[in-house]
Scaffold this active site. Structure first.
Site, PDB file in Angstrom:
ATOM      1  N   TYR A  66       1.900   9.526 -36.265  1.00 33.86           N
ATOM      2  CA  TYR A  66       1.064  10.175 -35.539  1.00 33.86           C
ATOM      3  C   TYR A  66      -0.297   9.882 -35.424  1.00 33.86           C
ATOM      4  O   TYR A  66      -1.189  10.461 -35.246  1.00 33.86           O
ATOM      5  CB  TYR A  66       1.773  11.541 -36.233  1.00 33.86           C
ATOM      6  N   GLY A 115       2.134  26.729 -37.300  1.00 36.91           N
ATOM      7  CA  GLY A 115       1.081  25.923 -36.565  1.00 36.91           C
ATOM      8  C   GLY A 115      -0.330  25.736 -37.553  1.00 36.91           C
ATOM      9  O   GLY A 115      -1.175  25.201 -37.223  1.00 36.91           O
ATOM     10  N   CYS A 156       9.260  -4.144 -42.947  1.00 35.22           N
ATOM     11  CA  CYS A 156       9.499  -4.631 -41.959  1.00 35.22           C
ATOM     12  C   CYS A 156       8.357  -4.270 -40.348  1.00 35.22           C
ATOM     13  O   CYS A 156       9.538  -5.034 -39.730  1.00 35.22           O
ATOM     14  CB  CYS A 156      10.679  -5.763 -41.605  1.00 35.22           C
ATOM     15  N   ARG A 216       3.950   9.792 -41.576  1.00 35.60           N
ATOM     16  CA  ARG A 216       3.433  10.422 -40.440  1.00 35.60           C
ATOM     17  C   ARG A 216       1.802   9.154 -39.974  1.00 35.60           C
ATOM     18  O   ARG A 216       1.960   8.973 -38.946  1.00 35.60           O
ATOM     19  CB  ARG A 216       2.957  11.718 -41.279  1.00 35.60           C
TER      20      ARG A 216
END
Ligand code: LLP
Length: 430
Positions: A327, A243, A354, A323
């Protein structure tokens, strides 16, 4: 822009591992992932040394979901890494990369009967996510005449400062067993004939840029370690997950170093095991920190369009790097051939997919990108290629490794034949 030591700018041109990015793009074509394997080995050594300085019995398990390329996993295996594997496929990769089963943890909140059978057969430790899974695993192991070593995944119910989609230890998250139910779960495991509880596991989330949440998680794990030790569990390992975040905004993110992470977490961990009178291995599962900054994605500018913003249309989008779309993640972008030139305006780098959301970078200052230019998207080594797709029937691109001053393919590009290779058209006339 600040750059890590494996990247550099020479005569205005961006280099990775000593190689000119524009030249690599010409040799191999675009889009192209380029990964510096030596950087990965260096990242591994630094992270491991930071923890081992406090506690030599530290085992690093690479979170294989972050980057599934065999060359990457082999590089880490050669450094002594094990792996956190989240599927049968990741388990297979880790074994093929030469990692020893005893250095693997089979994670997952929804394992199939086949997954459980594979875990038992290969003898890896299993992070068990529910009581129902415990009972299923016990039955599978009984049938195979074996005993499975397990940890329970603890849900530490911690809020962490990151994108909500990647905070995994929230009370409401799908992962793990609530801390208050954990003792009963271990009691059941102790009473089960074909599972042996040997560890505890947690993971609080990803891309966390503060160390304090990790210290809080270690505190929760201390409580669990005390309870299960009292119950009679002989803890072989305590796994505190991964993490630790990386500075995607090169000039403004204040990302903690592994040394700072270790300074926050290790005193808590060491106090916990001392109070319990135990000496388990410490397992950690970094993914992003080991591989994130090792790769760049090279894309080519097809056209530049001045509309309500100026779009730089490039040849890859969220098919190869999801990504930003998924996010709202930020990745630095540079025009590889004019990497230190002054910006002449604000540009939005748009992919060929698209969908309106197919933007790799928005409103960035760049030096007049033109058709034919190579643009480098930085820090794509974690959850980059690993999350790619063939959406819009675009074959996935090649991956090149740079190491020891050389460059070589570590994954060939897919072809149109690869896209149709697994398809069949059933006869509808029968
Ligand atoms: N261990 C477990 C059990 C995990 O679920 C994860 C990541 C890790 C370790 C490694 O976390 P790291 O050190 O890489 O932060 N696709 C998202 C990230 C998802 C992370 C999922 N679990 C992204 O692109 O940001």
């Amino acid at each position: 822009m600040r750059l890590p030591s494996h990247l550099g700018i020479e005569h205005g041109r961006l280099r990775i591992g000593g190689h000119d990015c524009t030249t690599l793009a010409e040799i191999y074509g675009t889009p192209l992932y380029v990964t510096d394997l030596d950087r990965i080995a260096g990242n591994f050594r630094r992270f491991h040394a930071a923890l081992a300085a406090h506690y030599p019995q530290t085992q690093m398990l690479f979170a294989a979901k972050a980057n599934g390329n065999l060359a990457v996993i082999r590089t880490l295996a050669a450094e002594g890494a094990g792996a956190d594997v989240f599927s049968a496929g990741e388990l297979e990769l880790a074994l093929r990369a030469g990692m020893k089963p005893e250095r693997l943890l089979f994670n997952g909140s929804s394992k199939s009967p086949t997954d459980l059978a594979l875990a038992v057969e290969t003898g890896v430790r299993v992070s068990v996510d529910s009581l129902e899974e415990l009972r299923q695993l016990d039955a599978v192991a009984a049938e195979a005449g074996k005993t499975a070593g397990i940890a329970f995944r603890v849900n530490p119910a911690l809020e962490v400062p990151t994108h909500p989609k990647i905070a995994t230890g929230l009370k409401t998250s799908k992962f793990g067993i609530p801390a208050e139910e954990i003792t009963a779960a271990y009691a059941e495991a102790l009473a089960s004939e074909h599972v042996e509880p040997v560890g505890i596991h947690c993971h609080i989330g990803s891309q966390i840029l503060e160390v304090e949440p990790f210290a809080r998680a270690a505190e929760v794990m201390n409580g669990v370690a005390g309870e299960v030790t009292d119950l009679g569990v002989d803890l072989d390992f305590i796994d505190i997950g991964g993490g630790l975040g990386i500075p995607y905004h090169h000039d403004t993110d204040a990302a903690p170093t592994p040394e700072e992470y270790a300074a926050a977490v290790m005193p808590v961990f060491l106090r916990g095991i001392r109070e319990c009178g135990i000496d388990p291995s410490l397992w950690v599962e970094p993914g992003r920190w080991l591989v994130g900054d090792s790769s760049v994605l090279l894309v080519r500018v097809n056209s530049v369009k001045r509309a309500h913003r100026t779009f730089v249309n490039v040849d890859a989008g969220f098919n190869l790097l999801v990504r930003p779309a998924m996010y709202d993640a930020y990745h630095e972008v540079l025009v590889a051939g004019r990497a230190d030139a002054a910006a002449d305006g604000t540009y939005t780098v748009a992919g060929p997919i698209c969908e309106t959301g197919d933007l790799l970078a928005q409103d960035r200052g760049l030096p007049a990108p033109q058709a034919g230019d190579t643009i480098a998207v930085l820090d794509v080594g974690a959850y980059g290629f690993a999350m790619s797709s063939q959406y819009n029937s675009r074959p996935r691109c090649a991956e090149v490794a740079v190491t020891g001053g050389k460059h070589a393919i570590m994954r060939r590009a897919e072809s149109f034949d690869d896209i149709t290779a697994t398809m069949e058209t059933p006869d509808r006339t029968a």
